[in-house]
Design a protein around this motif. Structure first.
Motif, PDB file in Angstrom:
ATOM      1  N   THR A  44       9.092  -5.066  -2.277  1.00 28.69           N
ATOM      2  CA  THR A  44      10.136  -5.011  -3.322  1.00 28.69           C
ATOM      3  C   THR A  44      10.629  -3.584  -3.549  1.00 28.69           C
ATOM      4  N   ARG A  53      11.873   0.504  -2.544  1.00 28.19           N
ATOM      5  CA  ARG A  53      13.071   1.083  -1.903  1.00 28.19           C
ATOM      6  C   ARG A  53      13.012   0.928  -0.379  1.00 28.19           C
ATOM      7  N   LEU A  54      11.932   1.374   0.221  1.00 29.88           N
ATOM      8  CA  LEU A  54      11.784   1.249   1.681  1.00 29.88           C
ATOM      9  C   LEU A  54      11.523  -0.203   2.069  1.00 29.88           C
ATOM     10  N   THR A  90       3.778  -8.849  -3.723  1.00 27.40           N
ATOM     11  CA  THR A  90       4.227  -8.195  -4.954  1.00 27.40           C
ATOM     12  C   THR A  90       3.323  -8.628  -6.100  1.00 27.40           C
ATOM     13  N   ARG A  91       3.269  -7.800  -7.148  1.00 25.06           N
ATOM     14  CA  ARG A  91       2.502  -8.219  -8.333  1.00 25.06           C
ATOM     15  C   ARG A  91       3.266  -9.224  -9.161  1.00 25.06           C
ATOM     16  N   ASP A 141      -2.320  -8.075  -5.980  1.00 23.72           N
ATOM     17  CA  ASP A 141      -2.377  -6.693  -6.478  1.00 23.72           C
ATOM     18  C   ASP A 141      -3.388  -5.957  -5.616  1.00 23.72           C
ATOM     19  N   ILE A 198       3.390   0.759  -0.299  1.00 22.13           N
ATOM     20  CA  ILE A 198       3.102   0.824  -1.746  1.00 22.13           C
ATOM     21  C   ILE A 198       2.968   2.275  -2.187  1.00 22.13           C
ATOM     22  N   GLN A 199       3.173   2.491  -3.468  1.00 25.18           N
ATOM     23  CA  GLN A 199       2.844   3.801  -4.051  1.00 25.18           C
ATOM     24  C   GLN A 199       2.491   3.608  -5.520  1.00 25.18           C
TER      25      GLN A 199
HETATM   26  N1  LIG Z   1       9.769   7.988  -2.148  1.00 21.85           N
HETATM   27  C1  LIG Z   1       9.544   8.980  -1.290  1.00 21.85           C
HETATM   28  O1  LIG Z   1      10.201  10.048  -1.340  1.00 21.85           O
HETATM   29  C2  LIG Z   1       8.516   8.806  -0.212  1.00 21.85           C
HETATM   30  C3  LIG Z   1       8.320   9.831   0.719  1.00 21.85           C
HETATM   31  C4  LIG Z   1       7.347   9.660   1.738  1.00 21.85           C
HETATM   32  C5  LIG Z   1       6.603   8.502   1.798  1.00 21.85           C
HETATM   33  N2  LIG Z   1       6.813   7.525   0.849  1.00 21.85           N
HETATM   34  C6  LIG Z   1       5.997   6.307   0.932  1.00 21.85           C
HETATM   35  O2  LIG Z   1       6.832   5.244   1.385  1.00 21.85           O
HETATM   36  C7  LIG Z   1       6.391   4.015   0.790  1.00 21.85           C
HETATM   37  C8  LIG Z   1       7.555   3.354   0.072  1.00 21.85           C
HETATM   38  O3  LIG Z   1       7.990   4.207  -0.977  1.00 21.85           O
HETATM   39  P1  LIG Z   1       9.154   3.722  -1.953  1.00 21.85           P
HETATM   40  O4  LIG Z   1       9.687   4.957  -2.614  1.00 21.85           O
HETATM   41  O5  LIG Z   1      10.063   2.808  -1.206  1.00 21.85           O
HETATM   42  O6  LIG Z   1       8.319   2.891  -3.016  1.00 21.85           O
HETATM   43  P2  LIG Z   1       8.842   2.232  -4.385  1.00 21.85           P
HETATM   44  O7  LIG Z   1      10.298   1.928  -4.285  1.00 21.85           O
HETATM   45  O8  LIG Z   1       8.408   3.101  -5.515  1.00 21.85           O
HETATM   46  O9  LIG Z   1       8.037   0.870  -4.424  1.00 21.85           O
HETATM   47  C9  LIG Z   1       6.667   0.867  -4.659  1.00 21.85           C
HETATM   48  C10 LIG Z   1       6.117  -0.462  -4.253  1.00 21.85           C
HETATM   49  O10 LIG Z   1       4.690  -0.432  -4.469  1.00 21.85           O
HETATM   50  C11 LIG Z   1       4.305  -1.718  -4.907  1.00 21.85           C
HETATM   51  N3  LIG Z   1       3.086  -1.607  -5.690  1.00 21.85           N
HETATM   52  C12 LIG Z   1       2.753  -0.634  -6.592  1.00 21.85           C
HETATM   53  N4  LIG Z   1       1.541  -0.901  -7.124  1.00 21.85           N
HETATM   54  C13 LIG Z   1       1.086  -2.027  -6.508  1.00 21.85           C
HETATM   55  C14 LIG Z   1      -0.108  -2.796  -6.633  1.00 21.85           C
HETATM   56  N5  LIG Z   1      -1.073  -2.430  -7.489  1.00 21.85           N
HETATM   57  N6  LIG Z   1      -0.260  -3.911  -5.862  1.00 21.85           N
HETATM   58  C15 LIG Z   1       0.742  -4.282  -4.994  1.00 21.85           C
HETATM   59  N7  LIG Z   1       1.903  -3.588  -4.845  1.00 21.85           N
HETATM   60  C16 LIG Z   1       2.069  -2.492  -5.598  1.00 21.85           C
HETATM   61  C17 LIG Z   1       5.471  -2.206  -5.765  1.00 21.85           C
HETATM   62  O11 LIG Z   1       5.483  -3.625  -5.727  1.00 21.85           O
HETATM   63  P3  LIG Z   1       5.628  -4.580  -7.029  1.00 21.85           P
HETATM   64  O12 LIG Z   1       6.110  -3.705  -8.165  1.00 21.85           O
HETATM   65  O13 LIG Z   1       6.632  -5.610  -6.615  1.00 21.85           O
HETATM   66  O14 LIG Z   1       4.278  -5.139  -7.253  1.00 21.85           O
HETATM   67  C18 LIG Z   1       6.683  -1.633  -5.027  1.00 21.85           C
HETATM   68  O15 LIG Z   1       7.204  -2.563  -4.115  1.00 21.85           O
HETATM   69  C19 LIG Z   1       5.218   4.366  -0.123  1.00 21.85           C
HETATM   70  O16 LIG Z   1       4.020   4.189   0.569  1.00 21.85           O
HETATM   71  C20 LIG Z   1       5.464   5.842  -0.418  1.00 21.85           C
HETATM   72  O17 LIG Z   1       4.291   6.539  -0.773  1.00 21.85           O
HETATM   73  C21 LIG Z   1       7.746   7.641  -0.126  1.00 21.85           C
END
Ligand SMILES: NC(=O)c1ccc[n+]([C@@H]2O[C@H](COP(=O)([O-])OP(=O)(O)OC[C@H]3O[C@@H](n4cnc5c(N)ncnc54)[C@H](OP(=O)(O)O)[C@@H]3O)[C@@H](O)[C@H]2O)c1
Length: 301
Positions: free
Chosen positions: A8, A10-11, A30-31, A50, A71-72
């Motif tokens: 759900t 961004r990536l 997803t949660r 979760d 996830i993050q």
């Molecule tokens: N943003 C950046 O600049 C960046 C840079 C380098 C690497 N990354 C990595 O790329 C990946 C994607 O990043 P993003 O920015 O697209 O993430 P995001 O949009 O913040 O989305 C975070 C996701 O993590 C899931 N999540 C969080 N806690 C969870 C839990 N306890 N159990 C299950 N799911 C959980 C959420 O799912 P629900 O809310 O639906 O449960 C959500 O889909 C991550 O691993 C991040 O660390 C990001």
């Protein structure tokens, strides 16, 4: 079937669309399934779980050939933290994937190391270590900062008053990569047996300071009208201490903002024990604008 934890996000959303468009069977973890409702389709199903609760991962993983961890726990709903999600949650997911016999693609961060100033980056390193110790053949994809996230954050902070908010001086060059390119890279990795066991670092074409980033955004058709406002570094230092006992997420964000304003986050830090992929999409591409003739595309060039 490809299970996407973080489908759900961004990536995860871009990756889901991409995989479904080529007819791959995707299962989003997803949660809260309401958050994934718009992604449901012929090739996409949604399951609740979760990563902090290992039992909740058993059923979602049945039949998974690949597990992508996107996830993050740096920010977001549900009292998440880098420790509980990026380290411990990933450990739970990696162990569950091993029991299911699935190939894991772990999303991590360029610069992942045990002594990095950002907690998130240290926790990603811990997850990488667990993966490498337990799961031969798994793939790690490290990325630099996501361009689209910062476009949205600067736009959001500019929504009131027309001036985007920059944390600190905004003069530190940072490498930005587009989620479109990272999703395409993961898609390639899933289909490429030679990528198994590798660590791939995804960097974008530009090292930009936040001042340059905000300036480019300002020049885009629906960009903010005004010049950026700044949160001074002393204010960030104060927030990082005062908010810690009551609002740990805010304290974490202040610490990360200070790090982003001061440490080397260019693509120069990439490369150690990893294959580096220089990905093409620029900020102008993301904004749908064209670069001014002769404009520097790299703050460090
Ligand atoms: N943003 C950046 O600049 C960046 C840079 C380098 C690497 N990354 C990595 O790329 C990946 C994607 O990043 P993003 O920015 O697209 O993430 P995001 O949009 O913040 O989305 C975070 C996701 O993590 C899931 N999540 C969080 N806690 C969870 C839990 N306890 N159990 C299950 N799911 C959980 C959420 O799912 P629900 O809310 O639906 O449960 C959500 O889909 C991550 O691993 C991040 O660390 C990001």
């Amino acid at each position: 079937m490809i299970l996407i934890a973080g489908g759900t996000g961004r990536l995860g959303t871009v990756l889901t669309w991409r995989l479904a468009a080529r007819g791959a069977h995707v299962r989003i973890l997803t949660r809260d399934s309401e958050r994934a409702r718009h992604l449901l389709g012929e090739h996409v199903e949604v399951v609740e779980g979760d990563v902090r609760d290992p039992e909740s991962l058993e059923a979602p993983l049945v039949g998974a050939e690949h597990v992508v961890s996107a996830i993050q726990g740096f920010a977001g709903p549900g009292g998440v933290s880098p420790r509980s999600v990026d380290r411990d949650g990933n450990v739970n997911l990696i162990d569950a994937a091993a029991r299911a016999g699935a190939h894991v693609v772990l999303m991590s961060v360029v610069g992942a190391s045990p002594d990095h100033p950002m907690e998130l980056v240290r926790m990603k390193h811990a997850a990488e270590q667990h993966l490498r110790a337990t799961t031969p053949g798994a793939t790690i994809v490290r990325a630099t900062a996501f361009m689209e996230l910062w476009v949205d954050l600067l736009r959001q902070t500019a929504a009131r008053g027309g001036r985007p908010l920059i944390f600190g001086h905004g003069t530190n060059p940072i490498n930005f990569v587009s989620v479109r390119d990272v999703a395409a890279l993961i898609d390639d990795v899933l289909d490429d047996p030679t990528a198994r066991g590798s660590t791939i670092e995804a960097t974008g074409p530009q090292n930009l300071t936040f001042r340059q980033f905000a300036g480019t955004l300002q020049g885009s058709p629906d960009g903010p009208a005004g010049a950026p406002r700044h949160v001074p570094r002393p204010m960030l230092r104060l927030m990082s201490v005062l908010a810690a006992p009551i609002k740990p997420e805010q304290a974490r964000q202040a610490r990360a903002a200070l790090a982003m304003d001061t440490i080397d986050l260019t693509d120069h830090v990439a490369g150690e024990h990893a294959t580096v992929k220089h990905l093409p999409t620029s900020l102008h591409d993301v904004l749908g604008t064209s670069a001014p003739h002769g404009a520097a595309t790299d703050a460090t060039s």
